[in-house]
Design a protein around this motif. Structure first.
Motif, PDB file in Angstrom:
ATOM      1  N   THR A   1     -42.607  24.822   3.783  1.00 41.47           N
ATOM      2  CA  THR A   1     -43.030  26.082   4.349  1.00 41.47           C
ATOM      3  C   THR A   1     -43.974  26.774   3.383  1.00 41.47           C
ATOM      4  N   ALA A   2     -44.873  27.558   3.940  1.00 37.52           N
ATOM      5  CA  ALA A   2     -45.895  28.196   3.116  1.00 37.52           C
ATOM      6  C   ALA A   2     -45.296  29.209   2.152  1.00 37.52           C
ATOM      7  N   ASN A   3     -44.290  29.987   2.617  1.00 37.13           N
ATOM      8  CA  ASN A   3     -43.724  31.031   1.770  1.00 37.13           C
ATOM      9  C   ASN A   3     -43.083  30.445   0.524  1.00 37.13           C
ATOM     10  N   SER A   4     -42.229  29.413   0.708  1.00 36.34           N
ATOM     11  CA  SER A   4     -41.541  28.843  -0.441  1.00 36.34           C
ATOM     12  C   SER A   4     -42.533  28.164  -1.379  1.00 36.34           C
ATOM     13  N   ASN A   5     -43.610  27.584  -0.840  1.00 31.43           N
ATOM     14  CA  ASN A   5     -44.619  26.966  -1.694  1.00 31.43           C
ATOM     15  C   ASN A   5     -45.315  28.021  -2.551  1.00 31.43           C
ATOM     16  N   GLN A   6     -45.588  29.187  -1.987  1.00 30.78           N
ATOM     17  CA  GLN A   6     -46.194  30.270  -2.749  1.00 30.78           C
ATOM     18  C   GLN A   6     -45.264  30.733  -3.859  1.00 30.78           C
ATOM     19  N   ILE A   7     -43.960  30.781  -3.569  1.00 27.87           N
ATOM     20  CA  ILE A   7     -42.991  31.213  -4.573  1.00 27.87           C
ATOM     21  C   ILE A   7     -42.970  30.243  -5.744  1.00 27.87           C
ATOM     22  N   VAL A   8     -42.920  28.954  -5.435  1.00 24.85           N
ATOM     23  CA  VAL A   8     -42.882  27.940  -6.486  1.00 24.85           C
ATOM     24  C   VAL A   8     -44.139  28.022  -7.346  1.00 24.85           C
ATOM     25  N   VAL A   9     -45.298  28.124  -6.701  1.00 25.38           N
ATOM     26  CA  VAL A   9     -46.566  28.191  -7.439  1.00 25.38           C
ATOM     27  C   VAL A   9     -46.594  29.424  -8.331  1.00 25.38           C
ATOM     28  N   ALA A  10     -46.114  30.559  -7.824  1.00 30.08           N
ATOM     29  CA  ALA A  10     -46.128  31.796  -8.615  1.00 30.08           C
ATOM     30  C   ALA A  10     -45.293  31.654  -9.877  1.00 30.08           C
ATOM     31  N   PHE A  11     -44.086  31.111  -9.752  1.00 31.97           N
ATOM     32  CA  PHE A  11     -43.230  30.956 -10.925  1.00 31.97           C
ATOM     33  C   PHE A  11     -43.767  29.887 -11.878  1.00 31.97           C
ATOM     34  N   GLU A  12     -44.317  28.809 -11.337  1.00 31.93           N
ATOM     35  CA  GLU A  12     -44.851  27.753 -12.198  1.00 31.93           C
ATOM     36  C   GLU A  12     -46.049  28.255 -13.006  1.00 31.93           C
ATOM     37  N   ILE A  13     -46.929  29.018 -12.352  1.00 27.89           N
ATOM     38  CA  ILE A  13     -48.101  29.547 -13.063  1.00 27.89           C
ATOM     39  C   ILE A  13     -47.665  30.514 -14.151  1.00 27.89           C
ATOM     40  N   TYR A  14     -46.707  31.391 -13.832  1.00 28.93           N
ATOM     41  CA  TYR A  14     -46.257  32.351 -14.845  1.00 28.93           C
ATOM     42  C   TYR A  14     -45.605  31.634 -16.026  1.00 28.93           C
ATOM     43  N   GLN A  15     -44.839  30.600 -15.767  1.00 24.81           N
ATOM     44  CA  GLN A  15     -44.186  29.870 -16.844  1.00 24.81           C
ATOM     45  C   GLN A  15     -45.209  29.209 -17.762  1.00 24.81           C
ATOM     46  N   GLN A  16     -46.310  28.718 -17.183  1.00 21.15           N
ATOM     47  CA  GLN A  16     -47.347  28.090 -17.996  1.00 21.15           C
ATOM     48  C   GLN A  16     -48.095  29.112 -18.847  1.00 21.15           C
ATOM     49  N   LEU A  17     -48.250  30.338 -18.330  1.00 19.74           N
ATOM     50  CA  LEU A  17     -48.998  31.364 -19.046  1.00 19.74           C
ATOM     51  C   LEU A  17     -48.150  32.101 -20.075  1.00 19.74           C
ATOM     52  N   SER A  18     -46.841  32.043 -19.937  1.00 21.69           N
ATOM     53  CA  SER A  18     -45.951  32.755 -20.859  1.00 21.69           C
ATOM     54  C   SER A  18     -45.056  31.753 -21.570  1.00 21.69           C
ATOM     55  N   LYS A  19     -44.210  32.259 -22.432  1.00 23.43           N
ATOM     56  CA  LYS A  19     -43.268  31.420 -23.153  1.00 23.43           C
ATOM     57  C   LYS A  19     -41.851  31.658 -22.644  1.00 23.43           C
ATOM     58  N   VAL A  20     -41.751  31.864 -21.344  1.00 24.01           N
ATOM     59  CA  VAL A  20     -40.464  32.114 -20.699  1.00 24.01           C
ATOM     60  C   VAL A  20     -40.050  30.881 -19.910  1.00 24.01           C
ATOM     61  N   TYR A  21     -38.819  30.454 -20.093  1.00 20.54           N
ATOM     62  CA  TYR A  21     -38.287  29.337 -19.314  1.00 20.54           C
ATOM     63  C   TYR A  21     -37.814  29.878 -17.971  1.00 20.54           C
ATOM     64  N   ILE A  22     -38.320  29.308 -16.879  1.00 21.65           N
ATOM     65  CA  ILE A  22     -37.923  29.731 -15.534  1.00 21.65           C
ATOM     66  C   ILE A  22     -37.413  28.521 -14.774  1.00 21.65           C
ATOM     67  N   ARG A  23     -36.223  28.650 -14.200  1.00 21.51           N
ATOM     68  CA  ARG A  23     -35.620  27.576 -13.413  1.00 21.51           C
ATOM     69  C   ARG A  23     -35.384  28.089 -11.995  1.00 21.51           C
ATOM     70  N   PRO A  24     -36.186  27.653 -11.010  1.00 17.48           N
ATOM     71  CA  PRO A  24     -35.993  28.117  -9.626  1.00 17.48           C
ATOM     72  C   PRO A  24     -34.723  27.511  -9.017  1.00 17.48           C
ATOM     73  N   MET A  25     -34.033  28.303  -8.205  1.00 17.28           N
ATOM     74  CA  MET A  25     -32.830  27.886  -7.512  1.00 17.28           C
ATOM     75  C   MET A  25     -32.824  28.516  -6.127  1.00 17.28           C
ATOM     76  N   THR A  26     -31.997  27.975  -5.243  1.00 19.50           N
ATOM     77  CA  THR A  26     -31.843  28.559  -3.920  1.00 19.50           C
ATOM     78  C   THR A  26     -30.365  28.608  -3.576  1.00 19.50           C
ATOM     79  N   ALA A  27     -29.895  29.759  -3.137  1.00 19.89           N
ATOM     80  CA  ALA A  27     -28.522  29.905  -2.662  1.00 19.89           C
ATOM     81  C   ALA A  27     -28.563  30.065  -1.152  1.00 19.89           C
ATOM     82  N   ILE A  28     -27.983  29.103  -0.435  1.00 13.95           N
ATOM     83  CA  ILE A  28     -27.953  29.146   1.025  1.00 13.95           C
ATOM     84  C   ILE A  28     -26.496  29.189   1.455  1.00 13.95           C
ATOM     85  N   SER A  29     -26.056  30.350   1.898  1.00 14.22           N
ATOM     86  CA  SER A  29     -24.659  30.551   2.291  1.00 14.22           C
ATOM     87  C   SER A  29     -24.612  31.630   3.362  1.00 14.22           C
ATOM     88  N   PRO A  30     -23.483  31.719   4.086  1.00 12.60           N
ATOM     89  CA  PRO A  30     -23.296  32.880   4.968  1.00 12.60           C
ATOM     90  C   PRO A  30     -23.325  34.157   4.149  1.00 12.60           C
TER      91      PRO A  30
END
Length: 640
Positions: free
Chosen positions: A356-385
């Protein structure tokens, strides 16, 4: 009859596993794999049974139907994968699938159904065959599910169940013989599935509890069972009484699956009993690594979350910042939600749905920020009721040893500056996390911190205001602000509001000082003396004390600093000043009195607000029995 008794309903099983949070476990993956193989075998046996069960047909006709079916299957296996591969090459990730490919695939489904029905095999077999050959990786499968699931699940499927219910006459089950036959059928179905599965699982060195859980899970029935029974009834293979008995058997075995699995199998939560020391932002050694679990609901929250992470990263000399960015998604009955939950990694967290386009934008945003900064970012998804998603948040924070959970407020800002409710359920989620969190918690009221896009480190210029009244939560807010001010583009305003001699109102009866001393070994005066010492040597820190004598003076004092970018406040401040603020401000109790004041019209500020609640428990934070966390992610963290 044999096909009907041997079926495991794959869609029903997927929903049961998802609701029980077993889909990411070894038992869940094994059950889903076995059910998928079972489904394929059942459809093949069903096609064979239909081909051989035609009334009044000679054996030559049955052989011709069987031969034609085999040729058709071979042709589909040879032709369709090449066509779908060609289509997938023209459907790049992150872009919408063209309508002509969707229409062409659906036309192929109808054509295959027509061919199998003409041959003499049921039309459903052709549709199933094409669906099985559609590549599951890539955007095509997701686009197909998205296009047809609402129509099929919301209209056609209920109508099919109604039709099956109208064909079922339970009054044909009468007399001792009929009821005895029903009991025998149920016993045969359960005994064959459960005992057979348990025996094979034990031979494969699976534990007894897991083997029993697999047996009960494989015994679930559902839609495919009804399809088989309806075909048998239409072909006059089953009479009304046998049809009703088998339908009752399917309902009974499905109903008992969930309670039996819950009774025999309770998987141990990863990291649930894992003790760790650094559960707060305030700590004796501020140079240790800070771990944050940042939750967000949609792409609208991502820019603010990234700007908050940028402000929190501290200096390079410190242990660093590790952020787990968790996307909160509701588990529904939609096939797309079940499909996403089923695609999981070995670490037990669902993958980012790049279809989906939205989730792809989210991944790209976090990946770009991680490359530009020295912050470790680990994306996760919680899918529950929504009623259980707080458990995922708390268990994830525990397993990842987070010191702070950041949650979005359940309201978002409109164009006129007022706050509008996003979903009431998120308010309940925030309250449950505050109650059960294994670490400190922050609730972020987003008013556009840094704007609608990420601000680079060199362009950050923000004023952060800490309103200090006293108490454990205010200590946490102050510690977080002192970490933020290490960023070269941030100015920290620390405002202590003290009660004057004329201050009226009851003293808040909360024994915060004792809890504070147990947790961090210091009181308000000790904390403020350290702050004054740092402010004298750091021009980015400004400290000011304001004496107030009434509620109106408190509001006026807060209003002076409303032009800042972010307010940091404690959820339960201590002292006489806040006594008057506690009365009549319960619209959002998760924000506390100061948080509610800052989002009210009395202050009328455009600044974002982060309300912090410091973790406290009976476990001493300086316990020598608890091992110190390492400064960088462990192996489990690197696989998220």
């Amino acid at each position: 009859m044999g096909v009907a008794l041997s079926i495991t309903a794959f869609p029903v099983l997927a929903r049961i596993l998802a609701q029980l949070k077993l889909l990411t476990t070894d038992v869940g993956r094994l059950a889903m794999s076995a059910a998928a193989v079972n489904d394929v075998a059942v459809w093949i046996l069903l096609a064979l049974a239909v081909a051989l069960s035609g009334p009044g047909h000679s054996p030559l006709v049955s052989l011709w139907v069987l031969f034609s079916g085999v040729v058709f299957v071979g042709a589909c296996i040879f032709i369709f994968p090449r066509i779908f591969k060609w289509v997938c090459h023209r459907c790049p990730e992150g872009e919408p699938v063209e309508e002509r490919y969707i229409c062409g695939t659906l036309a192929a489904v109808l054509a295959a159904s027509f061919v199998t029905d003409t041959i003499g095999i049921h039309a459903l077999f052709g549709a199933f065959l094409v669906g099985a050959l559609v590549p599951k990786e890539g955007p095509l499968a997701g686009a197909l599910v998205e296009k047809v699931e609402d129509l099929v699940s919301g209209l056609f499927l209920p109508l099919y169940f109604v039709s099956s219910g109208l064909k079922t006459n339970i009054f044909t089950i009468e007399g001792g013989q009929s009821w005895g036959m029903l009991i025998l059928v149920i016993f045969t179905a359960c005994f064959g599935k459960v005992v057979g599965t348990v025996a094979v699982a034990l031979c494969s060195k699976v534990t007894l509890k897991e083997a029993l859980a697999l047996g009960f899970l494989m015994n679930s029935k559902g839609l495919v069972e009804l399809i088989v029974l309806n075909i048998g009834k239409d072909r006059k293979v089953l009479n009304d009484q046998t049809f009703a008995i088998l339908v009752m058997m399917a309902l009974f075995t499905t109903f008992i699956t969930t309670p039996l699995v819950m009774a025999v199998y309770k998987p141990a939560k990863k990291g649930a009993a894992r003790a760790y020391r650094l559960r707060t932002v305030q700590r004796k050694d501020p140079n240790t690594q800070l771990r944050i679990l940042a939750c967000f609901q949609s792409t609208r929250d991502v820019p603010t979350m990234i700007n908050l992470i940028e402000a929190s990263r501290g200096t390079d000399e410190k242990g660093g910042l590790l952020v787990y960015a968790m996307h909160l998604m509701e588990l529904s009955e939609r096939s797309s939600a079940i499909r996403m939950v089923h695609k999981v990694g070995n670490n037990g967290f669902p993958f980012w749905n790049r279809g989906t386009a939205n989730s792809n934008q989210i991944v790209v945003a976090f990946e770009i920020y991680q490359q530009l900064s020295k912050v470790y970012i680990r994306p996760m998804t919680a899918i529950s009721p929504m009623s259980e998603i707080h458990e995922d948040i708390c268990s994830s924070a525990e397993s990842k040893r987070a010191a702070l959970i950041i949650l979005p407020f359940h309201k978002h800002q409109k164009l006129d500056g007022s706050l509008e409710i996003t979903r009431h359920e998120y308010q309940t989620v925030n309250r449950k996390v505050l109650e059960h969190a294994p670490c400190s918690v922050g609730i972020l009221v987003d008013r556009g911190l840094g704007g609608s896009s990420h601000i680079s480190a060199s362009n950050v210029s923000s004023i952060i205001t800490v309103l200090f009244f006293g108490g454990r939560d205010d200590h946490e807010a102050l510690a977080y602000g002192l970490r933020m001010v290490e960023h070269p583009g941030i100015t920290l305003m620390i405002i202590r509001l003290a009660a004057g001699l004329k201050c009226s109102g009851e003293v808040v009866a909360i024994d915060i000082k004792k809890n504070n001393e147990d947790a961090v070994g210091c009181d308000d005066e000790d904390v403020l003396s350290q702050v004054k010492e740092r402010a004298s040597s750091n021009k980015s820190i400004k400290y000011e004390e304001i004496v107030v004598n009434s509620f109106a003076e408190t509001v006026d004092a807060v209003r002076v600093f409303r032009r800042c970018n972010l307010f940091l406040v404690g959820r339960t401040p201590n002292g006489q000043v806040t006594a008057s603020l506690l009365n009549g401000r319960s619209e959002s109790p998760e924000l506390g009195p100061i948080g509610n004041l800052l989002i009210s019209q009395e202050v009328s500020t455009s600044a974002s607000v982060l309300v912090l609640q410091q973790f406290h428990s009976g476990l001493p934070l300086n316990s020598s029995s608890v091992k110190e966390e390492e400064d960088f992610p462990d192996n489990a963290d690197q696989t998220d």
